[in-house]
Design an enzyme around this catalytic site. Structure first.
Site, mmCIF file in Angstrom:
data_model
loop_
_atom_site.group_PDB
_atom_site.id
_atom_site.type_symbol
_atom_site.label_atom_id
_atom_site.label_comp_id
_atom_site.label_asym_id
_atom_site.label_seq_id
_atom_site.Cartn_x
_atom_site.Cartn_y
_atom_site.Cartn_z
ATOM 1 N N TYR A 142 -51.165 78.102 133.406
ATOM 2 C CA TYR A 142 -52.098 78.763 132.494
ATOM 3 C C TYR A 142 -51.363 79.515 131.382
ATOM 4 O O TYR A 142 -51.923 79.760 130.328
ATOM 5 C CB TYR A 142 -52.970 79.769 133.255
ATOM 6 C CG TYR A 142 -54.250 79.207 133.807
ATOM 7 C CD1 TYR A 142 -54.235 78.148 134.699
ATOM 8 C CD2 TYR A 142 -55.481 79.748 133.441
ATOM 9 C CE1 TYR A 142 -55.407 77.636 135.215
ATOM 10 C CE2 TYR A 142 -56.658 79.242 133.958
ATOM 11 C CZ TYR A 142 -56.620 78.192 134.842
ATOM 12 O OH TYR A 142 -57.788 77.696 135.344
ATOM 13 N N LYS A 190 -47.752 72.293 146.271
ATOM 14 C CA LYS A 190 -47.471 70.859 146.153
ATOM 15 C C LYS A 190 -45.954 70.713 146.215
ATOM 16 O O LYS A 190 -45.307 70.184 145.306
ATOM 17 C CB LYS A 190 -48.075 70.322 144.846
ATOM 18 C CG LYS A 190 -48.027 68.818 144.684
ATOM 19 C CD LYS A 190 -49.017 68.067 145.567
ATOM 20 C CE LYS A 190 -48.797 66.566 145.440
ATOM 21 N NZ LYS A 190 -49.597 65.784 146.410
#
Ligand code: IPM
Ligand code: MG
Length: 357
Positions: A142, A190
């Site tokens: 972001y 991840k």
């Protein structure tokens, strides 16, 4: 007590739901002899229209001089459908989060008694669901630089960056919370692909050592997305980075039956902001149909977290429970058995809650 609250109602249904929450807070103030002082600030699309930018400096100043911020919603379809727009309402919220250093976003997935029938999941699957997502809010993709277009606009770059310190800060929030709950943290990453996730995982492991009573497990985000639907009751605290948290909280909100029911708190070391997790939903703006319960529940979080007013929070929570138990429904949570006279609008819902307080 005297508390200053900045009201950033924003766009779409934001003002309507914010106003109902203010009514509730005023009633709490009367009952417990607190003085809540409200001051409004512009943010989002309406701020762009009036001032040219989504977060005017006066708004930021107002937030910094308040004890807490109540945020409605932002967004407007005129920007969503225009990828060329350089100034966007969402930038206001992102800049606010960054400027107030609101690094911890806490999103409880609440399942209301007497409302399990509105969940799209089977009853036996949602039974016992009680989880909180702790989302890192001021880092990751972001905010990472560079973020740009190159090769005549044909190549786009976003960057995900995390520092060890950022991970430590958010992990501490999750573990502290888990300690007061079921003592389980599921860290979602991840790490089989991303370097930021490998740093995340190794840092979370280290933080976990300071919380020997809390059990930590790791889950890849793709699997987590599946597990949230398959077996949501397995989770206590989910700890994750900014974008994974954004996606997983929208997904998890479905379990409760309506995104109109879910509150959130964004916490930093100095400031805190409370907002419903739903968006501006401009189509419904001004129609008195939006569900104000998510915003009223955000008030509950504000009372508890920022003002340490546990009794006051409890009373508002009880009023919401009574509303639902009495069979009242807003349009988003009604079902085919809800009688017409039990379906209430935004204002009437606020009035009912106030009357129960
Ligand atoms: C949220 C929203 C925001 C986000 C948008 C409005 C910038 O989706 O609070 O989840 O992506 O964080
Ligand atoms: Mg989101």
């Amino acid at each position: 007590m005297k508390k200053k609250i900045a009201l950033l109602a924003g766009d779409g249904v934001g003002p309507e739901v914010t106003w109902e929450a203010v009514k509730v807070l005023k009633k709490v103030g009367e009952k417990f002899n607190h003085q809540f002082i409200f001051q409004e600030g512009l943010i989002g699309s309406i701020a762009i229209d009036k001032t040219g930018g989504p977060l005017p400096s006066e708004t930021l100043k107002l937030c910094k001089s308040s004890d807490a911020v109540l945020f409605g919603a932002i967004g407007d379809p005129k920007y969503d459908n225009n990828p060329e727009a350089k100034i966007r309402p969402e930038q206001g919220l992102l800049k606010l989060r960054k400027s107030l250093e609101l690094f911890a976003n806490i999103r409880p997935i609440i399942l209301f008694k007497n409302l399990s029938e509105i969940s799209p999941l089977k009853k036996e699957r949602v039974e016992g669901v009680d989880m909180v997502v702790v989302r890192e809010l001021t880092g990751g993709i972001y905010f990472g630089q560079p973020r740009l277009r190159k090769n005549k606009g044909n190549i786009a770059v976003d960057t995900s960056i995390y520092s060890k310190e950022e991970v430590i800060n958010i992990a501490n929030v999750a573990f502290n919370l888990a300690q007061k709950r079921q003592k389980r943290v599921t860290s979602v990453d991840k790490a089989n692909v991303l370097e930021t996730s490998r740093l995340w995982r190794e840092t979370v492991e280290k933080v976990a050592r300071s919380f020997p009573s809390v059990i930590l497990n790791h889950m890849f985000v793709d699997n987590a997305a599946m597990q949230i639907i398959k077996n949501p009751a397995q989770f206590d605290v989910i700890l994750t980075e900014n974008m994974f948290g954004d996606i997983l909280t929208d997904e998890a909100s479905v379990i409760s039956g309506s995104i109109g029911l879910l509150p959130s708190a964004s916490i930093g070391k100095k400031y805190s902001l409370f907002e419903p997790i739903h968006g501006a939903y401009n189509k419904a703006a001004g129609k008195n149909t939006a569900n104000p319960l998510a915003t009223i529940l955000s008030i509950v979080m504000m009372l508890r977290i920022s003002f340490r007013m546990g009794d006051e929070a409890k009373i508002v929570e009880k009023a919401i429970e009574k509303f639902i138990k009495s069979g009242y429904r807003t349009p988003d949570i009604k079902d085919k058995n809800t009688p017409e006279n039990k379906i209430l609008g935004t204002k009437e819902t606020g009035d009912k809650i106030v009357s129960y307080i």
